[in-house]
Structure formats: structure tokens, C-alpha cells
Write a protein that holds these residues in place. Structure first.
Motif, PDB file in Angstrom:
ATOM      1  N   SER A 102       0.833  -1.198   0.000  1.00 31.51           N
ATOM      2  CA  SER A 102       0.000   0.000   0.000  1.00 31.51           C
ATOM      3  C   SER A 102       0.873   1.255   0.000  1.00 31.51           C
TER       4      SER A 102
ATOM      5  N   GLU B  66      -5.754   2.866  -1.666  1.00 25.75           N
ATOM      6  CA  GLU B  66      -4.411   2.923  -1.083  1.00 25.75           C
ATOM      7  C   GLU B  66      -3.538   1.766  -1.582  1.00 25.75           C
ATOM      8  N   THR B  67      -4.186   0.752  -2.165  1.00 30.90           N
ATOM      9  CA  THR B  67      -3.449  -0.456  -2.541  1.00 30.90           C
ATOM     10  C   THR B  67      -2.440  -0.217  -3.665  1.00 30.90           C
TER      11      THR B  67
END
Length: 378
Positions: free
Chosen positions: A133, A329-330
Motif C-alpha cells: 500500500s 491505497e493499494t
């Protein structure tokens, strides 16, 4: 001694005039947005120091089932001075007013940046199997103002919320933005912005041009064509589309405030609509809001062409930021969302983390029941 802040409801006109005097504010904090979210009760509030209006907020009230209690929501707001050390002076009169209006909880999204990452950092993170992330990547910049806001909110009893849909209508905490001015605030040239993009983006923009893709700005009469393509995109990409009436209301409400606030862009190839988008601008901040693309004729690169037209328009209008809105966010290369991040990263901009959304329970028993209700729905 500083005059204490007071808060009271203000008219939509006062609200509009205050935002017009600022460099920018989120379009979700304009009075027009209340018309778009007509299923929420709404109110414009204003902070005053003496007779002077020094801050504004759009509050959306969502009623709980069967009781006259409300979640009071200020999306990407309020529009106040977030840079000081005394947020309590701003938030205490707001909470007191919203409590009087029947709020069992207040939710807000401070428009404050906490961290930034360069396109190169994000790209390297996706390529690195050890990175899952954005939080695993040391940021390009940490904002002291953002850290100060978060520390004060914790001290004042506010609770950070994970961004989610449903009842909360949560806004993304992570966005992707292209700066349109340099570090000194000097406007960048079209050529400079283009050079900042990766080779694939530049090649696709050139290919669209050579293929004869024509991008034009539409008007309200083109919303049906946009929506047909958007519904096709929703079916292909497995998301639930909004109805045409939503976009008609949104277009009318925002255009009434400012003719250039909302723009509809259409990319055609030999008469076929291959991409269509909606852009929004408030002062120096421009947003890409909704997009649609055809499954056929992908090779003519209509999506890149329409984005480039919107970026150029934002530059001409004096915008400082072109905002491609939310990313997850990944950075896990196996995650299905990573393709969208890669598309946005190709523009050469920055990943930006905001403070996120925060709740203050006013009635703890009702707030707890509300959280249980959300968990059951979720």
C-alpha cells in the motif's frame, strides 16, 4: 484580544460570495451541491468574527429511520482556516449549532493534505512485491499542517472513519492530482505538463490526434449521450450507475452558480462517441468527476484525448490543480483496482492523502446504534 467566533445560518448568496472570494473550495461545499443532494436536508452555516464572515460550511442532514435525529455531514469541509492551533474555537460553536438542529453525530472531511507521493514513487511501489500500500512507501512530503489538524481532532474527541459508501457517502482519502503550477506558483505550460506524462500517455494522446478523434465541449442537451455511454461503462466494469436525472440535476445546479463550474466533454471518432467525461472547477481547483468509454474503438484512445482536453482547459482557466479524484491505497499488483491507479499515475502527477473523514458522536447511544445499523447493512 481576538474577537471570539460566532456561528449562525447564512443565505446561499452569502455562502456563494464567500467561496468566490477564496482561491478555491471543494465543490461539495458549494450551495449548489445541496440541490444535487436533495434527499438530504441542507443548511449553509457561517462563522463570524464580529460582523465579518470568516468561514462557511454546507451541512447535509440525513435522518435516521423512524426518529427525528440526524447525521450532520460536511463533505470535504467546512471552509475554515485549518492552519491554526485552535480548531476548538471553530468546531465548538459548529457542534453546538448542529446539536440544536437534532444531530446525533457530526461527520466532516477536513480539506487538509497529510502526505504526498510522486508518480515515480507510486510506480516503483506497484513494481515492488514487498509493497502492499501507499503507506509502505516513504512519502515525498509530510504536511505539518495536516499532522497538527489530526492531533487536534484526536484531542477534541473526533474519531477517524474508514472511507466507505452507503449511508456515509464517504469521500476518498487518497486522490491523484496533477499540479498545474510549479513550486513558486508559476503556471506550467502545456508542453511541460505533457512532458511530465509517461511515454504511453504521450503516445496515446498523439495516436488519438492522428486517428482523427475530435473532442468538443457539450452542453445539457448532450447529457443523454453521455449517460448512455456511462451506463454501458457501468455494465462492463461492474458498478451501479447513477440515473440520468442525477446528472441533469447536477449540471443545472452547478451551471447556475457559474457557467464554467461544470463541463461536459465528448470525444468522437468518425461520428461515434468513444469517450465522455464530466469536469468541475471551483476557482483554482479542477476535478475530473465522471468518465465513460466505449468498448469498441479503444485503439483510437478517446479516454486519453478527452483527459488532455480537460487538462488544457484547466490550464487556460488558471487552475493550480487538476484532480483525478479517488484512488485506493493499494499498490498490490494483483489488486483489481491497481489498473485505475496505473492509468492516473501515467499523467505524471502526485498521489495525495487527505486527513480523511472524522465523526464526533453527540449522542453516544444513538451513534452506537447507528454504527450497528451500518454494520448490518454493510
Amino acid at each position: 484580544m481576538t474577537t471570539p467566533l460566532s456561528l449562525r445560518p447564512i443565505t446561499a448568496q452569502e455562502h456563494r460570495e464567500f467561496i468566490a472570494r477564496r482561491s478555491s473550495a471543494s465543490f461539495l461545499q458549494t450551495p449548489a451541491w445541496a440541490r444535487v443532494k436533495s434527499d438530504w436536508r441542507s443548511e449553509s452555516i457561517g462563522w463570524h468574527r464580529g460582523a465579518e464572515l470568516v468561514g462557511v460550511g454546507l451541512v447535509l442532514y440525513r435522518q435516521l429511520p423512524k426518529v427525528r435525529r440526524y447525521l450532520a455531514y460536511l463533505p470535504e469541509g467546512p471552509v475554515i482556516d485549518w492552519s491554526g492551533d485552535d480548531l476548538q474555537a471553530w468546531l465548538t460553536p459548529m457542534v453546538a449549532h448542529l446539536k440544536q438542529q437534532g444531530a446525533f453525530a457530526v461527520r466532516m472531511g477536513p480539506p487538509v493534505v497529510t502526505r504526498r507521493w510522486s508518480a515515480e514513487q507510486v510506480k516503483a511501489g506497484i513494481a515492488d512485491d514487498a509493497v502492499r500500500s501507499l503507506g509502505d512507501v516513504p512519502p515525498l512530503e509530510r504536511s505539518q499542517e495536516g499532522a497538527r489538524v489530526i492531533a487536534q481532532l484526536h484531542e477534541l474527541g473526533w474519531q477517524h472513519q474508514a472511507a466507505e459508501g452507503g449511508f456515509s457517502a464517504g469521500q476518498p482519502q487518497f486522490n491523484f492530482q496533477i499540479p498545474l503550477v510549479d513550486a513558486e506558483g508559476t503556471p506550467r505550460s502545456e508542453d511541460d505538463v505533457l512532458k511530465g506524462m509517461n511515454q504511453l500517455w504521450r503516445r496515446n494522446i498523439k495516436k488519438a490526434d492522428k486517428s482523427g478523434v475530435e473532442v468538443v465541449r457539450g452542453d445539457a442537451t448532450d447529457l443523454k449521450a453521455f449517460h448512455d455511454l456511462y451506463a454501458h461503462t457501468a455494465e462492463r466494469d461492474h458498478f451501479t450507475p447513477r440515473p440520468l436525472s442525477y446528472f441533469e440535476t447536477m449540471y443545472d445546479a452547478l451551471a447556475a452558480e457559474d457557467p464554467d463550474r461544470i463541463q461536459l466533454w465528448l470525444a468522437r471518432h468518425e461520428g461515434d462517441l468513444v469517450a465522455a467525461t464530466i469536469a468541475i472547477r471551483v476557482g483554482t481547483h479542477a476535478w475530473y468527476s465522471y468518465g465513460a468509454s466505449s468498448t469498441e474503438k479503444r485503439e483510437v484512445r478517446g479516454s486519453n484525448a478527452v483527459q488532455w482536453a480537460m487538462i488544457r482547459h484547466a490550464l487556460e482557466a488558471g487552475a493550480h490543480v487538476y484532480d483525478l479524484r479517488g484512488i485506493t491505497e493499494t499498490l498490490d499488483s494483483d489488486d483489481p483496482h491497481v489498473g485505475l491507479i496505473q492509468f492516473k499515475v501515467g499523467t505524471g502527477g502526485q498521489a495525495v492523502e487527505h486527513a480523511g473523514e472524522w465523526d464526533l458522536p453527540v449522542n453516544r447511544a444513538i451513534y452506537k446504534a447507528f454504527q450497528l445499523y451500518l454494520a448490518r447493512r454493510g
